[in-house]
Design an enzyme around this catalytic site. Structure first.
Site, short mmCIF file in Angstrom:
data_model
loop_
_atom_site.label_atom_id
_atom_site.label_comp_id
_atom_site.label_asym_id
_atom_site.label_seq_id
_atom_site.Cartn_x
_atom_site.Cartn_y
_atom_site.Cartn_z
N ARG A 90 -12.10 8.22 5.75
CA ARG A 90 -11.95 8.62 7.14
C ARG A 90 -12.02 10.13 7.26
O ARG A 90 -13.10 10.71 7.31
CB ARG A 90 -10.66 8.05 7.73
CG ARG A 90 -10.73 6.53 7.98
CD ARG A 90 -9.50 6.04 8.71
NE ARG A 90 -8.26 6.41 8.03
CZ ARG A 90 -7.70 5.66 7.08
NH1 ARG A 90 -8.21 4.52 6.74
NH2 ARG A 90 -6.60 6.06 6.47
N TYR B 75 0.90 -1.16 0.00
CA TYR B 75 0.00 0.00 0.00
C TYR B 75 0.93 1.20 0.00
O TYR B 75 0.91 2.02 0.89
CB TYR B 75 -0.84 -0.09 1.28
CG TYR B 75 -2.01 0.85 1.43
CD1 TYR B 75 -3.01 0.95 0.47
CD2 TYR B 75 -2.15 1.63 2.59
CE1 TYR B 75 -4.10 1.78 0.65
CE2 TYR B 75 -3.24 2.46 2.79
CZ TYR B 75 -4.21 2.53 1.81
OH TYR B 75 -5.30 3.35 2.01
N THR C 93 -1.98 0.27 -5.25
CA THR C 93 -2.39 1.20 -6.30
C THR C 93 -1.40 2.35 -6.40
O THR C 93 -1.02 2.94 -5.39
CB THR C 93 -3.79 1.75 -5.97
OG1 THR C 93 -4.66 0.65 -5.77
CG2 THR C 93 -4.32 2.63 -7.09
N HIS D 211 -2.09 7.56 -3.10
CA HIS D 211 -3.23 6.65 -3.01
C HIS D 211 -3.72 6.51 -1.57
O HIS D 211 -4.91 6.62 -1.29
CB HIS D 211 -2.86 5.28 -3.58
CG HIS D 211 -3.92 4.23 -3.38
ND1 HIS D 211 -5.13 4.28 -4.02
CD2 HIS D 211 -3.96 3.12 -2.59
CE1 HIS D 211 -5.87 3.24 -3.64
NE2 HIS D 211 -5.18 2.53 -2.78
N GLU E 283 -7.25 -1.75 -9.88
CA GLU E 283 -6.17 -1.05 -9.20
C GLU E 283 -4.93 -1.14 -10.08
O GLU E 283 -4.49 -2.22 -10.47
CB GLU E 283 -5.90 -1.66 -7.81
CG GLU E 283 -7.04 -1.35 -6.84
CD GLU E 283 -6.72 -1.66 -5.38
OE1 GLU E 283 -5.89 -2.56 -5.13
OE2 GLU E 283 -7.31 -0.99 -4.50
N GLN F 192 -15.63 -4.90 -0.04
CA GLN F 192 -14.47 -4.49 0.77
C GLN F 192 -14.88 -3.58 1.93
O GLN F 192 -14.42 -3.76 3.07
CB GLN F 192 -13.48 -3.74 -0.16
CG GLN F 192 -12.19 -3.30 0.50
CD GLN F 192 -11.30 -2.50 -0.46
OE1 GLN F 192 -11.62 -2.34 -1.64
NE2 GLN F 192 -10.18 -2.03 0.05
N TYR G 103 -13.79 -5.10 5.74
CA TYR G 103 -12.35 -4.92 5.96
C TYR G 103 -11.95 -4.60 7.39
O TYR G 103 -10.76 -4.70 7.74
CB TYR G 103 -11.76 -3.90 4.98
CG TYR G 103 -11.86 -2.45 5.39
CD1 TYR G 103 -13.05 -1.75 5.26
CD2 TYR G 103 -10.75 -1.77 5.87
CE1 TYR G 103 -13.14 -0.42 5.61
CE2 TYR G 103 -10.83 -0.44 6.24
CZ TYR G 103 -12.02 0.23 6.10
OH TYR G 103 -12.09 1.54 6.45
CA CA Z 1 -4.17 -3.62 -4.14
#
Ligand code: CA
Length: 426
Positions: A151, A137, A358, A142, A208, A249, A253
Site C-alpha cells: 500500500r 497478524y 508472521t 510484519h 511464514e 493471495q 484477498y
Molecule cells: Ca499467516
C-alpha cells in the site's frame, strides 16, 4: 501448584545430548506411532520418546485422576480438556519418574523396554485434532512491512491495527506435521494486460515464520475469556509455517482476506511445548501505544523470549539460515489474542490452534517471510551454494527452529520442516 518439573537443577537418568531441545525441564507432549504400529500419546527427553499410554497402564500415574484410556488416543484433545491442574500433575510426575536418583522405572528393565523408544523407531503424528485454526497478524514489524510493500509506506498500518489483534479464520484440514512434503499449489493470479487472469502453479511460494498456541476448552458460546484468565487456558506452543502463495493471495484477498493462497498447507512442529515449561522465559512485550481498550489490558510480563530461525536447504545442499527472529517481538500477546477472540462470545474448544502471524523483528535479517526478506523480490538472497532466492524453489526444504535459553536451561521445539514438491501436472 508448584512447577517442580521446571527446577533447573534436575537431572535425568536418560541420556540427553548437549544443547538438546528436550532436557528433563521441557517434557513436551505429542502423538506418535510406535515400532509396533500402535498410536499413543507420549513425551520426549533427549532423543528418547516415552509412551505415556504404556506408563499409565503400568500404574505410574497412580493418584492422578485420569481416565484409563486418556493417553491411548490419536490426539491430545481430551487430555488438554482436563485442564491445567491435570497437565501440571502429569508433567511433574513424568519429571519425577526420570530423575537420576529415582530407581522405580530406571531399574525395571522390563518396563523400560515397554515404555521407551528411540526417535528412529517412532513416527510423529499431529498432536491434536485441530477443530478450528485462527491466524492472527500480531507482529507490528510484519504488518508495517506488508503495508509498505502493498500500500503506502507513509500509512503502512491500517487505522484499526493498533486497537485490534487482527486475525482471520484459517483452514485446519491442511495442517500437517513436520516432515510432510508440500505440493506447490495451483491457482489463479492477477490478470496481465489482456485482462485474463493467469492460472497455473504458484510462482511466488513463501514461508511464514510463526508460532501457534493450542487451547483447552475455554468458554461456552456467549461467554468470554477475561484477559487475566487467558493464559491458564493455553496448553502450549508449536512452531508454525503458514505456507503462502503470494501471487494467488494478491489476486484473491480483496475484499474478504486470505483464502486459497493460504489454505493449501500449514506445517507444525509435532511436540507441544507447554506454557508451563516456557514460564522461566516470560518477558516484557513491546510498549503498547495507544493503550488498548480495557478488555485487552494485560498486567505483568506478556511475552515469551523464544529465539526463532528460518532455514532454506536446497536439495542435497547445506542449511542456510535466512532469518533470525524472536517471539518476544509480538505486539499483541497470546492472552490478548484469546481475550479478543472470545470477546464477542465465540466459543473456543480444546485443541483449537491460534497462529501468531508472521513474526518479524526490527532488522532486515529478522524478517519472517521471503516477501519481506527479498523485499517483494527486489533484493534476492544469495545462498551459500551461490544460488539466489526471491521465493521458495521446488525441492527446497524450509525448516523453522525455536528455543529459549537462560544461564541454566535450554528449552526447544525441534524441527518444523517441509520439502516443496513440484505442482501437480493436471
Ligand atoms: Ca499467516
Amino acid at each position: 501448584m508448584p512447577l517442580t518439573a521446571n527446577d533447573p537443577s534436575r537431572k535425568t537418568w536418560l541420556p540427553v545430548p548437549t544443547a538438546s531441545d528436550f532436557p528433563i525441564q521441557n517434557i513436551p507432549f505429542g502423538v506418535f506411532l510406535t515400532r509396533d504400529d500402535i498410536i499413543t500419546i507420549g513425551t520426549r527427553i533427549g532423543d528418547t520418546a516415552i509412551d505415556l499410554g504404556a506408563l499409565h497402564q503400568l500404574g505410574y500415574f497412580e493418584g492422578i485422576d485420569l481416565t484409563d484410556d486418556i493417553f491411548l488416543q490419536d490426539s491430545l484433545n481430551d487430555f488438554i480438556a482436563d485442564g491445567r491442574k491435570t497437565w501440571r500433575l502429569v508433567r511433574n510426575r513424568i519429571s519425577d519418574l526420570f530423575l537420576e536418583d529415582n530407581p522405580k522405572l530406571r531399574d525395571n528393565e522390563e518396563h523400560r523396554k515397554e515404555v521407551l523408544f528411540s526417535m528412529e523407531e517412532i513416527e510423529m503424528q499431529l498432536p491434536v485434532d485441530v477443530g478450528d485454526y485462527t491466524d492472527f497478524y500480531a507482529s507490528k514489524e510484519h504488518a508495517t512491512n506488508v503495508g509498505s510493500l502493498f500500500r503506502d509506506p507513509e500509512n503502512a498500518l491500517l487505522p484499526n491495527w493498533l486497537h485490534i489483534p487482527i486475525g482471520y479464520h484459517g483452514r485446519s484440514s491442511s495442517i500437517v506435521p513436520s516432515g510432510t512434503p508440500i505440493k506447490r499449489p495451483v491457482g489463479q493470479m492477477k490478470p496481465g494486460d489482456d485482462g485474463t487472469p493467469g492460472f497455473g502453479p504458484c510462482k511466488l511460494l513463501d514461508f511464514e515464520l510463526e508460532m501457534a498456541f493450542i487451547t483447552t476448552a475455554t468458554n461456552d458460546l456467549g461467554k468470554h475469556v477475561p484477559i487475566n484468565e487467558a493464559e491458564e487456558n493455553i496448553f502450549g506452543l508449536v512452531l508454525f509455517n503458514d505456507w503462502s502463495a503470494r501471487d494467488i493471495q494478491a489476486w484473491e484477498y480483496v475484499p474478504l482476506g486470505p483464502f486459497l493462497g493460504k489454505s493449501f498447507a500449514s506445517t507444525i512442529s509435532p511436540w507441544i511445548v507447554t506454557l508451563d515449561a516456557l514460564h522461566p522465559f516470560k518477558t516484557e512485550g513491546p510498549k503498547q501505544d495507544p493503550t488498548p481498550l480495557p478488555y485487552l489490558q494485560q498486567k505483568g510480563k506478556k511475552n515469551y523470549d523464544i529465539h526463532l530461525q528460518a532455514i532454506i536447504q536446497p536439495e542435497n545442499g547445506d542449511e542456510n539460515v535466512v532469518a533470525n527472529s524472536n517471539f518476544k517481538y509480538m505486539y499483541w500477546s497470546m492472552a490478548q489474542q484469546l481475550a479478543h477472540h472470545t470477546v464477542n462470545g465465540c466459543n473456543v474448544r480444546s485443541g483449537d490452534m491460534m497462529g501468531s502471524g508472521t513474526i518479524s523483528g526490527p532488522t532486515p535479517d529478522s524478517y519472517g517471510s521471503m516477501l519481506e526478506l527479498s523485499w517483494k523480490g527486489t533484493k534476492p538472497l544469495t545462498l551459500n551454494d551461490g544460488s539466489q532466492r526471491k521465493f521458495i524453489n521446488d525441492h527446497d526444504t524450509v525448516i523453522l527452529r525455536g528455543y529459549c535459553q537462560n544461564d541454566t536451561v535450554r528449552i526447544g521445539f525441534g524441527d518444523c520442516s517441509g520439502k516443496v514438491l513440484p505442482a501437480r501436472e493436471s
